[in-house]
Structures are given as structure tokens and as C-alpha cells.
Motif scaffolding. Sequence first.
Motif, PDB file in Angstrom:
ATOM      1  N   LYS A 167      -2.738   4.021   6.901  1.00 46.46           N
ATOM      2  CA  LYS A 167      -4.068   3.551   7.289  1.00 46.46           C
ATOM      3  C   LYS A 167      -4.424   2.259   6.562  1.00 46.46           C
ATOM      4  CE  LYS A 167      -8.878   5.071   7.697  1.00 46.46           C
ATOM      5  NZ  LYS A 167      -9.832   6.192   7.447  1.00 46.46           N
ATOM      6  N   ALA A 168      -4.111   2.194   5.262  1.00 46.34           N
ATOM      7  CA  ALA A 168      -4.413   0.988   4.486  1.00 46.34           C
ATOM      8  C   ALA A 168      -3.605  -0.198   4.992  1.00 46.34           C
ATOM      9  CB  ALA A 168      -4.129   1.236   3.009  1.00 46.34           C
ATOM     10  N   PHE A 193       0.819  -1.206   0.000  1.00 49.01           N
ATOM     11  CA  PHE A 193       0.000   0.000   0.000  1.00 49.01           C
ATOM     12  C   PHE A 193       0.855   1.258   0.000  1.00 49.01           C
ATOM     13  CE2 PHE A 193      -2.334  -3.416   2.169  1.00 49.01           C
ATOM     14  CZ  PHE A 193      -3.463  -3.490   1.370  1.00 49.01           C
ATOM     15  N   ASP A 208       0.648   4.458   2.458  1.00 44.18           N
ATOM     16  CA  ASP A 208      -0.688   4.641   3.023  1.00 44.18           C
ATOM     17  C   ASP A 208      -0.754   3.860   4.342  1.00 44.18           C
ATOM     18  OD1 ASP A 208      -3.362   4.745   3.713  1.00 44.18           O
ATOM     19  OD2 ASP A 208      -4.064   4.542   1.637  1.00 44.18           O
TER      20      ASP A 208
END
Length: 406
Positions: A386-387, A381, A384
Motif C-alpha cells: 500500500k505504501a 517501503f 508494504d
Amino acid sequence: MKRLFSISLFVAGLWLGTATARGDTFELANEGKIEGELVNKTETPRQKFMIRTESGGEITLDKSQVLHIAVRNEFEAEYEKIRGDYPDTAQGQWDLATWCLKHSLAKQRQVHLERVIALDPDNKDARGALNYSFVDGKWVHPDELQKQRGYVFYKGAWMLPQQVELLEQTRKDELARKEWFIKLKRWRASVDARADKASALQDELLAINDPSAVPALTQLFNNERNMHVKKLLLEELVQINVQSATNIVVVATLDDPDEDVRLTALDKLTSSPNHPNVTAVYVRALKSKDNVQVNRAAVCLASLKDKSAISPLIDALITTHKFKEVSSANPGQMSTTFGNGPGGGGGGLSVGAKPQTFMLPLKNQEVLKALVVLTESAANFEFDVKAWKTWYASQKKPVNVDARRG
């Protein structure tokens, strides 16, 4: 009883002796001693010692024959004068022992307390002063009581046998460590002097398997400038495989200025048996204020392939670090310098500029690479966070299995 009687006679002899008052003690080069009074006190520079002995005679010594003079204090002199005034009775000896206590004459006090119990075996005051204990209807000497309790006398103190064993082992370990400093110093000198024996010297080093050698190996490694020898020392430290040795190798993977040495240290570490505490060290380094060390720690975690590092690596994908910014001396221009930038280089402050600090988030490429390695490319990811966290949480969810029969 016979032994006690002999001791009593000896103590009585000390007390009843009619020798003249003792003077200072002259310790001689031949390990002998002479007690007496220095006659030529004012001789300067001193060439000889003229000593009047307690028998009234005089001895002359060359200054080279006298190593040290133990000067008797004023109370010792007074003691020699007054001790004959006290009678050889239990009370008289107790009074003299009390006088010695008041004037800090411990050895003399001991003599007179022993004389008290020789004259009056059940004298509680003297027994107590000598630390005797009354056990099962008889007086027990403090040394004997300690032995009955299982203690042994070791270097001036009573200790349990386990304590003595530990101290002895510590002493032996310290001696072994000192010996290794000498041996490895000689070994290192041989490396420079005997290039024709390089292979044999290498085998000699790698044959060491004594943890006591670690302090000497550490010092040698920290001071070493020859890269080949330095890598050889890393191999030896890993081979010994104790925590103190492993710690030196781990530090080298993070802090050594030479990349080849860092990678060699990492290679030796990962190719050796498991080191359970290593991952935790690198995880802590992910929180370093130095962004360079953050990325170096990620490289090490990728090599260790320990999946417990996935979550800390996700947290370290983007880290924030403090940098310095200063205004240029020229109006309208700005000069920015980094204390520890992404590449580890440092800048310089403009002359006369007032430094200011600011926080800057940095994307850590090596951290991302480590995540891809540890997740076996199951996900990427990028940065990212959060991902990544959502994906990682999904991996930890239990799988529901229907166990009912069809």
C-alpha cells in the motif's frame, strides 16, 4: 488460326485413329512406357513380364525392367470399345464427352470437348464446359483470360505475381534454413574435433548474421551440454537481433537450470541494442504460478532498468502460490511439501498420504531489490504494498506551476 487448325487435326487424329484398344501402362526403369495387356498374369513369383502390345505383338521384359504398372480401370476399357460408335460430328463428340463425364474420364472428356469446338467454334455448351469466356465479341481461353487479369501460372494454379513472389521467398527461406542445420551440425562437430582451432571456430560462428540460421542455432542451443559453447550460442543469437532469436535468449534467462547460463544470457541481452518487447515478457512472468520464475523475472527487470516495470513489480512484491500438504504415516505428525517453493526445490509425498493443497503468500526479495534499483533508492517501503502504491501515485501527479507574471 493456323495453330487452331493444327490442334483440330491432332484431336481428330486421336478420335479417328484405328489403333486397337489400349491396355495397362508399364512404366520402365529407362523412363520409357509400354501399353498393352499382361499375358502371364498368374506367374508367381514373378520373374518376367510378357506383354501383348496394341499392335498385336508380344514383348518379354525382366521384372527389374518394370518399375510400375498403371492399371486401366473398367470404364477406360469400355471407352476404348465404344468411342468408335460415336460420329465425328459436334453432337456426336458432345455425347461422347457427356459419357466420359458420367464415368469420371476427365482427360478423354477434354479431348472430345476440344473436338466439339473444332467442329462448331460457337458451341456455347462445349465452350462453357472448357471454361471459355465470351469477351468483346470473341471466345477467350481461360488461360488467356487469367493472363489478361494479371495472373501467372505457378505450380498448377493461377496466382497474382505478389503471391508467387511470396511463395518463392518462402521456398528460398526454407532451403536456407535447411542448409544452416547442415552447416551448424558440421561446425559443432569441428568444435569437438579441432580444439586447436577454437578461436577460429568462435569467429566463424559470430560472423553469422543470417536470420535463417535461427532455427538451427536454437536446436543447437537446446541440445548443448558444453557451457562454453552454450554461452557462445547465446552471444550469436543476441547478435542476429531478430525477434525469434531474442525470444530464445529471454527464455534462457528465465528457465535455464544453470544460473551461470541464465546470468550470461541476461548480460548479453542487456549489453545489446534495445529490445522493446523484452520488458513485457518479464512483466508477464511476474504473474507466474512458479515463485522461482517470479523472482528471476524481477532480476531481469532490474538489469533492464525500464521504469515502466515499477507498477507491475509493486503488484508482485507479495505473491500467493499453491502448495501441497500431506499427513505423515505416523499419527500426530504432519509433513509439508512444496510443489514449487521459494527456492525452487520440490518435496516428496509420504507413502499412502492423501495430498491436500493450500495457498501461501510469499515475500519476493528479488522483486524488492528490483524496485529499489528502478526507483534509484528514492524510496524503500519494504513489503508494504500500500505504501509503495501511494508513493508511486504521488510520483505521477503533475506539478502545478504558476505561470502568472509577478
